[in-house]
Design a protein around this motif. Structure first.
Motif, PDB file in Angstrom:
ATOM      1  N   GLN A  57      49.824  52.187  52.996  1.00  0.00           N
ATOM      2  CA  GLN A  57      49.168  51.301  52.042  1.00  0.00           C
ATOM      3  C   GLN A  57      50.241  50.587  51.230  1.00  0.00           C
ATOM      4  OE1 GLN A  57      47.052  53.203  48.812  1.00  0.00           O
ATOM      5  NE2 GLN A  57      48.100  55.158  49.202  1.00  0.00           N
ATOM      6  N   ALA A  58      49.915  49.393  50.789  1.00  0.00           N
ATOM      7  CA  ALA A  58      50.890  48.615  50.032  1.00  0.00           C
ATOM      8  C   ALA A  58      50.176  47.581  49.187  1.00  0.00           C
ATOM      9  CB  ALA A  58      51.878  47.921  50.970  1.00  0.00           C
ATOM     10  N   VAL A  59      50.795  47.251  48.069  1.00  0.00           N
ATOM     11  CA  VAL A  59      50.282  46.192  47.212  1.00  0.00           C
ATOM     12  C   VAL A  59      51.427  45.246  46.870  1.00  0.00           C
ATOM     13  CG1 VAL A  59      48.457  47.594  46.208  1.00  0.00           C
ATOM     14  CG2 VAL A  59      50.697  47.519  45.104  1.00  0.00           C
ATOM     15  N   LEU A  60      51.079  44.004  46.631  1.00  0.00           N
ATOM     16  CA  LEU A  60      52.031  43.022  46.134  1.00  0.00           C
ATOM     17  C   LEU A  60      51.785  42.867  44.648  1.00  0.00           C
ATOM     18  CD1 LEU A  60      54.234  40.855  46.789  1.00  0.00           C
ATOM     19  CD2 LEU A  60      52.350  39.200  46.884  1.00  0.00           C
ATOM     20  N   GLU A  61      52.787  43.162  43.837  1.00  0.00           N
ATOM     21  CA  GLU A  61      52.669  43.031  42.384  1.00  0.00           C
ATOM     22  C   GLU A  61      53.202  41.663  41.969  1.00  0.00           C
ATOM     23  OE1 GLU A  61      54.819  46.357  40.907  1.00  0.00           O
ATOM     24  OE2 GLU A  61      53.152  47.761  41.197  1.00  0.00           O
ATOM     25  N   ARG A  98      54.091  39.441  38.682  1.00  0.00           N
ATOM     26  CA  ARG A  98      54.329  39.512  37.234  1.00  0.00           C
ATOM     27  C   ARG A  98      54.655  38.122  36.712  1.00  0.00           C
ATOM     28  NH1 ARG A  98      56.683  44.122  39.400  1.00  0.00           N
ATOM     29  NH2 ARG A  98      56.060  46.107  38.441  1.00  0.00           N
ATOM     30  N   GLY A  99      53.855  37.657  35.789  1.00  0.00           N
ATOM     31  CA  GLY A  99      54.137  36.396  35.130  1.00  0.00           C
ATOM     32  C   GLY A  99      54.785  36.629  33.785  1.00  0.00           C
ATOM     33  N   VAL A 100      55.434  35.606  33.262  1.00  0.00           N
ATOM     34  CA  VAL A 100      56.077  35.730  31.957  1.00  0.00           C
ATOM     35  C   VAL A 100      55.012  35.903  30.881  1.00  0.00           C
ATOM     36  CG1 VAL A 100      57.561  34.599  30.278  1.00  0.00           C
ATOM     37  CG2 VAL A 100      58.036  34.345  32.714  1.00  0.00           C
ATOM     38  N   GLY A 101      55.045  37.032  30.189  1.00  0.00           N
ATOM     39  CA  GLY A 101      54.105  37.278  29.108  1.00  0.00           C
ATOM     40  C   GLY A 101      52.682  37.546  29.548  1.00  0.00           C
ATOM     41  N   SER A 102      52.472  37.861  30.839  1.00  0.00           N
ATOM     42  CA  SER A 102      51.114  38.126  31.308  1.00  0.00           C
ATOM     43  C   SER A 102      51.054  39.503  31.962  1.00  0.00           C
ATOM     44  CB  SER A 102      50.663  37.056  32.318  1.00  0.00           C
ATOM     45  OG  SER A 102      51.486  37.088  33.467  1.00  0.00           O
ATOM     46  N   ALA A 103      49.846  40.004  32.147  1.00  0.00           N
ATOM     47  CA  ALA A 103      49.663  41.317  32.758  1.00  0.00           C
ATOM     48  C   ALA A 103      50.020  41.265  34.246  1.00  0.00           C
ATOM     49  CB  ALA A 103      48.215  41.765  32.577  1.00  0.00           C
ATOM     50  N   VAL A 104      50.377  42.427  34.778  1.00  0.00           N
ATOM     51  CA  VAL A 104      50.711  42.508  36.201  1.00  0.00           C
ATOM     52  C   VAL A 104      49.445  42.373  37.035  1.00  0.00           C
ATOM     53  CG1 VAL A 104      51.697  43.962  38.001  1.00  0.00           C
ATOM     54  CG2 VAL A 104      52.688  43.982  35.708  1.00  0.00           C
ATOM     55  N   MET A 105      49.491  41.467  38.003  1.00  0.00           N
ATOM     56  CA  MET A 105      48.390  41.306  38.945  1.00  0.00           C
ATOM     57  C   MET A 105      48.806  41.905  40.280  1.00  0.00           C
ATOM     58  SD  MET A 105      47.641  37.354  37.889  1.00  0.00           S
ATOM     59  CE  MET A 105      49.390  37.085  37.548  1.00  0.00           C
ATOM     60  N   SER A 106      47.859  42.263  41.110  1.00  0.00           N
ATOM     61  CA  SER A 106      48.197  42.865  42.392  1.00  0.00           C
ATOM     62  C   SER A 106      47.240  42.401  43.474  1.00  0.00           C
ATOM     63  CB  SER A 106      48.196  44.387  42.300  1.00  0.00           C
ATOM     64  OG  SER A 106      46.901  44.868  42.000  1.00  0.00           O
ATOM     65  N   LYS A 107      47.752  42.391  44.731  1.00  0.00           N
ATOM     66  CA  LYS A 107      46.955  42.069  45.900  1.00  0.00           C
ATOM     67  C   LYS A 107      47.339  43.052  46.991  1.00  0.00           C
ATOM     68  CE  LYS A 107      45.655  38.053  46.963  1.00  0.00           C
ATOM     69  NZ  LYS A 107      45.499  36.668  47.480  1.00  0.00           N
ATOM     70  N   ASN A 108      46.360  43.517  47.745  1.00  0.00           N
ATOM     71  CA  ASN A 108      46.603  44.496  48.795  1.00  0.00           C
ATOM     72  C   ASN A 108      47.083  43.825  50.081  1.00  0.00           C
ATOM     73  OD1 ASN A 108      45.759  46.740  47.248  1.00  0.00           O
ATOM     74  ND2 ASN A 108      43.612  46.280  47.713  1.00  0.00           N
ATOM     75  N   GLN A 143      56.902  41.582  43.956  1.00  0.00           N
ATOM     76  CA  GLN A 143      57.519  42.811  44.446  1.00  0.00           C
ATOM     77  C   GLN A 143      56.466  43.646  45.160  1.00  0.00           C
ATOM     78  OE1 GLN A 143      59.198  45.479  41.449  1.00  0.00           O
ATOM     79  NE2 GLN A 143      60.915  45.883  42.819  1.00  0.00           N
ATOM     80  N   ALA A 144      56.816  44.127  46.365  1.00  0.00           N
ATOM     81  CA  ALA A 144      55.895  44.974  47.125  1.00  0.00           C
ATOM     82  C   ALA A 144      56.126  46.431  46.757  1.00  0.00           C
ATOM     83  CB  ALA A 144      56.114  44.772  48.621  1.00  0.00           C
ATOM     84  N   ARG A 145      55.026  47.173  46.679  1.00  0.00           N
ATOM     85  CA  ARG A 145      55.096  48.604  46.379  1.00  0.00           C
ATOM     86  C   ARG A 145      54.254  49.325  47.426  1.00  0.00           C
ATOM     87  NH1 ARG A 145      56.704  51.303  41.855  1.00  0.00           N
ATOM     88  NH2 ARG A 145      56.900  49.315  40.749  1.00  0.00           N
ATOM     89  N   ALA A 146      54.878  50.257  48.142  1.00  0.00           N
ATOM     90  CA  ALA A 146      54.185  50.895  49.262  1.00  0.00           C
ATOM     91  C   ALA A 146      54.355  52.397  49.232  1.00  0.00           C
ATOM     92  CB  ALA A 146      54.714  50.352  50.591  1.00  0.00           C
ATOM     93  N   ALA A 147      53.485  53.098  49.974  1.00  0.00           N
ATOM     94  CA  ALA A 147      53.576  54.551  50.123  1.00  0.00           C
ATOM     95  C   ALA A 147      53.691  54.879  51.603  1.00  0.00           C
ATOM     96  CB  ALA A 147      52.342  55.231  49.535  1.00  0.00           C
ATOM     97  N   ASN A 148      54.448  55.912  51.940  1.00  0.00           N
ATOM     98  CA  ASN A 148      54.495  56.346  53.336  1.00  0.00           C
ATOM     99  C   ASN A 148      53.442  57.427  53.576  1.00  0.00           C
ATOM    100  OD1 ASN A 148      55.600  58.912  52.586  1.00  0.00           O
ATOM    101  ND2 ASN A 148      57.607  57.931  52.410  1.00  0.00           N
TER     102      ASN A 148
END
Length: 246
Positions: free
Chosen positions: A82-86, A88-98, A120-125
């Protein structure tokens, strides 16, 4: 940027951003025993196994996104469950997409306000339940609306005499995202381009050296231009100067 070293000179070889007409074809040296201590300040880096690196593909640093773009996630020898794309905008909350099962995700500029973002991608093995593995972050510019810009030559005066290297500055604004690059062109008295220099370091104030070496004596025009991602000149400024002998 340090690009090498000289054992004979006991110095680091450093590249400047002012172009090849400065220093040693754009480079200079810092002695290891320089009194400032800079030359002796360095750090070792321990490099991890590259086969386990999580790689985000389909995007590069400082890329401007103006249409739907598909990114891919790759890692050697280790499956991604599984993985998400985070985002981050300047001064805004982190958004994510799978990411989908094929390790792909599409981002469209219409989903976000114009501005500067970090992806930035964040994944789990398969052996971990948390999203602990991350890719290198990418700085991107998302733009839906047309880009506008201004540019003004500073630290030079109309008609000034130039006999040695000087460093004019260029005052720049750009909305809603940074420029692709700025450049200056030098035209001779007949309007023929005799030199061009550009930089992608488009801060609010940019310095680029101007060396009269190689230019014929007489009147010249310095033409500064702000360039968009599409290669269009969004704004320009100009002044004349005279190359003379001191």
């Amino acid at each position: 940027m340090i690009i090498g070293w000289s054992n004979a000179d006991e110095a680091w070889i450093v590249r400047n951003s002012w172009g090849t007409d400065w220093g040693e074809d754009g480079d200079f040296r810092i002695a290891w025993d320089d009194v400032s201590g800079v030359g002796s300040s360095y750090y070792g880096v321990s490099v991890s196994d590259a086969s386990q690196a999580l790689v985000l593909e389909g995007i590069r640093d400082r890329q401007t996104i103006t249409q739907a773009t598909t990114l891919s996630l790759r890692r050697q020898q280790e499956p991604v469950s599984q993985a998400v794309l985070e985002i981050r905008g300047v001064g805004s909350a982190v958004m994510s997409k799978n990411f989908n099962a094929e390790g792909q995700v599409t981002i469209a500029p219409q989903e976000f306000p114009d501005g500067i973002y970090t992806l930035q991608a964040r994944a789990a093995n398969l052996l971990k339940s948390d999203l602990s593995s991350v890719s290198q972050a990418r700085l991107v510019f998302i733009r839906n609306s047309p880009q506008t810009a201004t540019i003004k030559i500073d630290r030079m005066k109309e008609g000034m005499n130039v006999w040695e290297s000087i460093v004019p500055q260029f005052v720049v604004t750009s909305r809603p995202t940074p420029l692709k690059f700025i450049q200056y062109r030098i035209l001779d008295s007949q309007g023929t381009e005799v030199r061009v220099r550009r930089t992608d370091h488009t801060a609010d104030r940019v310095a680029m050296s101007l060396n009269p070496r190689g230019l014929v004596k007489g009147k010249h025009t310095l033409l500064a231009e702000a360039i968009s991602d599409e290669g269009n000149v969004l704004a320009s400024d100009s002044l004349t100067f005279h190359v003379i002998e001191k």
